[in-house]
Design an enzyme around this catalytic site. Structure first.
Site, mmCIF file in Angstrom:
data_model
loop_
_atom_site.group_PDB
_atom_site.id
_atom_site.type_symbol
_atom_site.label_atom_id
_atom_site.label_comp_id
_atom_site.label_asym_id
_atom_site.label_seq_id
_atom_site.Cartn_x
_atom_site.Cartn_y
_atom_site.Cartn_z
ATOM 1 C CB CYS A 184 -9.288 -26.325 10.389
ATOM 2 S SG CYS A 184 -11.066 -25.773 11.332
ATOM 3 C CG HIS A 189 -12.168 -11.541 7.298
ATOM 4 N ND1 HIS A 189 -11.719 -12.563 7.380
ATOM 5 C CD2 HIS A 189 -13.749 -11.839 7.398
ATOM 6 C CE1 HIS A 189 -12.917 -13.761 7.331
ATOM 7 N NE2 HIS A 189 -14.036 -12.923 7.459
ATOM 8 C CD GLU A 236 -4.232 -27.767 8.163
ATOM 9 O OE1 GLU A 236 -3.441 -26.775 8.126
ATOM 10 O OE2 GLU A 236 -5.797 -27.875 7.811
ATOM 11 C CD GLU A 261 -11.034 -22.434 17.389
ATOM 12 O OE1 GLU A 261 -11.271 -22.980 18.828
ATOM 13 O OE2 GLU A 261 -10.308 -24.049 17.376
HETATM 14 N N1 NAI Z 1 -8.225 -23.178 11.914
HETATM 15 C C1 NAI Z 1 -8.632 -23.091 11.034
HETATM 16 O O1 NAI Z 1 -10.290 -22.878 10.669
HETATM 17 C C2 NAI Z 1 -7.954 -22.197 9.928
HETATM 18 C C3 NAI Z 1 -6.918 -22.771 9.492
HETATM 19 N N2 NAI Z 1 -6.447 -22.190 8.333
HETATM 20 C C4 NAI Z 1 -4.980 -22.890 8.168
HETATM 21 O O2 NAI Z 1 -4.095 -21.464 7.363
HETATM 22 C C5 NAI Z 1 -3.581 -22.132 6.741
HETATM 23 C C6 NAI Z 1 -2.982 -21.101 5.288
HETATM 24 O O3 NAI Z 1 -4.268 -19.768 5.351
HETATM 25 P P1 NAI Z 1 -4.458 -18.941 5.698
HETATM 26 O O4 NAI Z 1 -6.212 -17.923 5.715
HETATM 27 O O5 NAI Z 1 -4.087 -18.347 4.734
HETATM 28 O O6 NAI Z 1 -3.570 -18.228 6.560
HETATM 29 P P2 NAI Z 1 -3.116 -17.382 7.663
HETATM 30 O O7 NAI Z 1 -3.126 -17.492 9.216
HETATM 31 O O8 NAI Z 1 -2.282 -16.566 6.374
HETATM 32 O O9 NAI Z 1 -4.584 -16.193 7.797
HETATM 33 C C7 NAI Z 1 -5.333 -16.289 8.545
HETATM 34 C C8 NAI Z 1 -5.209 -15.200 8.927
HETATM 35 O O10 NAI Z 1 -4.446 -14.871 9.962
HETATM 36 C C9 NAI Z 1 -3.797 -13.160 9.322
HETATM 37 N N3 NAI Z 1 -2.377 -13.124 9.773
HETATM 38 C C10 NAI Z 1 -1.179 -14.250 9.021
HETATM 39 N N4 NAI Z 1 -0.488 -13.965 9.548
HETATM 40 C C11 NAI Z 1 -0.754 -12.486 10.269
HETATM 41 C C12 NAI Z 1 0.326 -12.613 11.097
HETATM 42 N N5 NAI Z 1 1.756 -12.156 11.739
HETATM 43 N N6 NAI Z 1 -0.085 -11.467 12.409
HETATM 44 C C13 NAI Z 1 -1.104 -10.752 12.085
HETATM 45 N N7 NAI Z 1 -2.168 -11.500 11.428
HETATM 46 C C14 NAI Z 1 -1.616 -12.489 10.560
HETATM 47 C C15 NAI Z 1 -4.121 -13.168 7.510
HETATM 48 O O11 NAI Z 1 -3.881 -11.683 7.124
HETATM 49 C C16 NAI Z 1 -5.408 -13.745 8.110
HETATM 50 O O12 NAI Z 1 -6.403 -13.060 8.396
HETATM 51 C C17 NAI Z 1 -3.939 -23.271 5.622
HETATM 52 O O13 NAI Z 1 -3.360 -23.815 5.512
HETATM 53 C C18 NAI Z 1 -4.855 -23.741 7.135
HETATM 54 O O14 NAI Z 1 -4.147 -24.592 7.942
HETATM 55 C C19 NAI Z 1 -7.196 -20.994 7.430
HETATM 56 C C20 NAI Z 1 -8.196 -20.820 7.546
HETATM 57 C C21 NAI Z 1 -8.972 -21.600 8.493
HETATM 58 C C1 6NA Z 2 -17.375 -27.269 9.017
HETATM 59 C C2 6NA Z 2 -16.114 -27.134 10.016
HETATM 60 C C3 6NA Z 2 -15.713 -25.617 10.155
HETATM 61 C C4 6NA Z 2 -14.673 -25.811 10.630
HETATM 62 C C5 6NA Z 2 -14.208 -23.845 10.695
HETATM 63 C C6 6NA Z 2 -12.580 -24.254 10.240
HETATM 64 O O1 6NA Z 2 -12.525 -24.766 9.177
HETATM 65 O O2 6NA Z 2 -11.841 -23.406 10.996
#
Ligand code: NAI
Ligand code: 6NA
Length: 457
Positions: free
Chosen positions: A263, A156, A360, A229
């Site tokens: 997201c 996580h 974004e 995602e």
């Molecule tokens: N699609 C979605 O639901 C989400 C997208 N995001 C995106 O992520 C950006 C930053 O949010 P964060 O949570 O900081 O995202 P992040 O991508 O840095 O982290 C997400 C997960 O990936 C892990 N992670 C990051 N780099 C990794 C690597 N090289 N190897 C293995 N695990 C790794 C992190 O520790 C965390 O558990 C946001 O700006 C948004 O663009 C963030 C939250 C949700």
């Molecule tokens: C209510 C919508 C959930 C989107 C979850 C996400 O940011 O990955």
């Protein structure tokens, strides 16, 4: 990578969690792989589904306590945290009730003989999840794969260790055997080693495009399937024939929910020129009413960002956008507060050569664009590296449907914000990732759809 609970409202360190060692990782892999090769994983699905029913009941019973843990750890408004816990219970129940049908053999008419496709688990999966929905992101992977028989090892986000540990305890309390779901406080390097391990058959990641690219490449190198995602830059289209009051009210929610850290939040507001002035005026008025405060205070309507780093990133992005010509129509600055607060903000006049145009904004910052017709809407909406979700407001549903089909994303909602539900697939295209979670699609991402044919010869 320190796993720490830091309250985003006070920026006080609450607790630091010890990292797991390589020996812990090996032990987790051994337990998960042993479980996969047992009758529990490969045998009758009916022995696994009661765990999901029990998990749903535990989530409902402990909703308030779980919601407070999340709000204190990542800053989500308490009412939104309660809703997230409820959504997790709904997802668990959905797969408890439907997984058996989704994974039942499917017959095929064939000249070659009696043919059918069976659905079998493929093995241990690595899940890598973000902080923004600290329980929902975990449930989206756990529920379908526990039903299917795939053991999960999860890493996580480092800022929600209390949520991570609490969720794991709930899964065990619901009756899941050791190895079914293991939370590890580990580094990116240890994640890479797990993905590399022959006992791991797939990876599910939700997070940034950057993390997705790295982790998917690690999986691809060993020919393992991944679902991603990732980020989004979703449009919120307001047509000249929309219910403007509703569009404004939903638009504010779509931008500000979870302090904009979603997201599929509305990020690019594309407004028909005939209603642009009225929309902007009402949208600004609604932002003016916003009450920043403690996420645990029921009267708060905008909480802090998840971390100091998130606030610094957003502040930098807005400054850069303005430096490159964007106009601040409302807000525009971080708030002088011990917590990670940014003003609800509206940016206009963003031209294509402004870096913000393709970026974004993971916070309460709305980009507003004014257009003259539907073709311009489609052109602008699709001029993005992302393709996750999107919303269209119009009282002419046929017109909205035509637009929805032309917008290059994985999801489009008409007269609603981009939402989520257990029974609906979730996912995107382009740099928003690939694969789908939830619904009947989500449970088939990591199963072997195995053809069996009995020849008539
Ligand atoms: N699609 C979605 O639901 C989400 C997208 N995001 C995106 O992520 C950006 C930053 O949010 P964060 O949570 O900081 O995202 P992040 O991508 O840095 O982290 C997400 C997960 O990936 C892990 N992670 C990051 N780099 C990794 C690597 N090289 N190897 C293995 N695990 C790794 C992190 O520790 C965390 O558990 C946001 O700006 C948004 O663009 C963030 C939250 C949700
Ligand atoms: C209510 C919508 C959930 C989107 C979850 C996400 O940011 O990955």
């Amino acid at each position: 990578m320190a796993y720490q609970t830091i309250n985003p409202f006070t920026n006080q360190l609450v607790k630091e969690y010890p990292a797991h060692s390589n020996a812990d990782v090996q032990a987790a892999l051994e337990k998960a792989d042993a479980l996969y090769h047992s009758d529990w994983a490969k045998g009758d699905i009916d022995q696994r589904l009661p765990i999901l029913h029990k998990l749903a009941d535990l989530l409902d019973k402990q909703n308030e306590e779980l919601a407070k843990i999340a709000s204190r750890e990542m800053g989500k408004l308490i009412e939104q945290s309660r809703a997230e816990v409820t959504l997790c219970a709904q997802i668990a129940r959905y797969y408890a009730d439907h997984a058996k049908d989704f994974l039942a053999p499917v017959k095929y008419d064939s000249s070659l003989g009696e043919a059918w496709v069976e659905h079998h688990p493929i093995g241990v999966l690595m899940a890598v999840e973000p902080w923004n929905f600290p329980y929902y992101q975990l449930m989206r992977v756990l529920a379908p794969n526990l039903a299917a028989g795939n053991p999960i090892i999860v890493k996580h986000a480092s800022i929600v260790p209390h949520c991570a540990e609490t969720f794991e305890h709930l899964v065990r309390e619901a009756g899941a055997p050791e190895g079914a779901y293991t939370n590890l406080f580990i580094s990116s390097g240890q994640v890479s080693a797990i993905i590399d391990d022959d006992r791991v058959q797939g990876v599910a990641l939700t997070g940034s495009e950057k993390a997705g690219a790295v982790v998917a490449a690690q999986a691809a190198k060993k020919l393992k399937k991944a679902t991603l995602e990732l980020g989004g830059n979703d449009v919120f289209v307001v047509l000249d024939d929309s219910d403007l009051q509703k569009a404004v009210q939903v638009g504010v929610q779509a931008r500000l929910q979870n302090a904009g850290q979603v997201c599929t939040a509305a990020k690019r507001f594309i407004i028909h020129e005939k209603v642009a002035d009225a929309f902007l005026s009402q949208f600004s008025d609604a932002f003016r009413q916003v009450k920043l405060g403690d996420p645990l205070d029921e009267s708060t309507t905008l909480g802090p960002l998840s971390s100091k780093e998130a606030l610094e990133t957003l502040t930098r992005q807005v400054e850069e956008a303005v430096k490159n010509g964007a106009k601040v129509h409302f807000g525009g600055k971080p708030v002088d507060h011990k917590g990670n607060f940014f003003e609800p903000t509206i940016l206009t006049h963003i031209t294509r050569d402004n870096p913000a145009y393709f970026e974004e904004f993971f916070g309460p910052v709305a980009q507003v664009y004014v257009v003259k017709d539907d073709d311009e809407i489609v052109k602008l909406a699709n001029d993005s590296h992302y393709g996750l979700g999107g919303a269209i407001f119009s009282q002419n549903i046929e017109r909205a449907k035509r637009l929805a089909s032309r917008i290059e994303t994985g999801m489009v909602y008409i007269n609603s914000l981009t939402d989520t539900a257990a029974e609906l697939p979730f996912g995107g295209v382009k740099r928003s990732g690939f694969g789908r979670e939830l619904s009947d699609l989500g449970i088939k991402e990591f199963v072997n759809q195995k053809l069996v044919v009995v020849s008539h010869q």
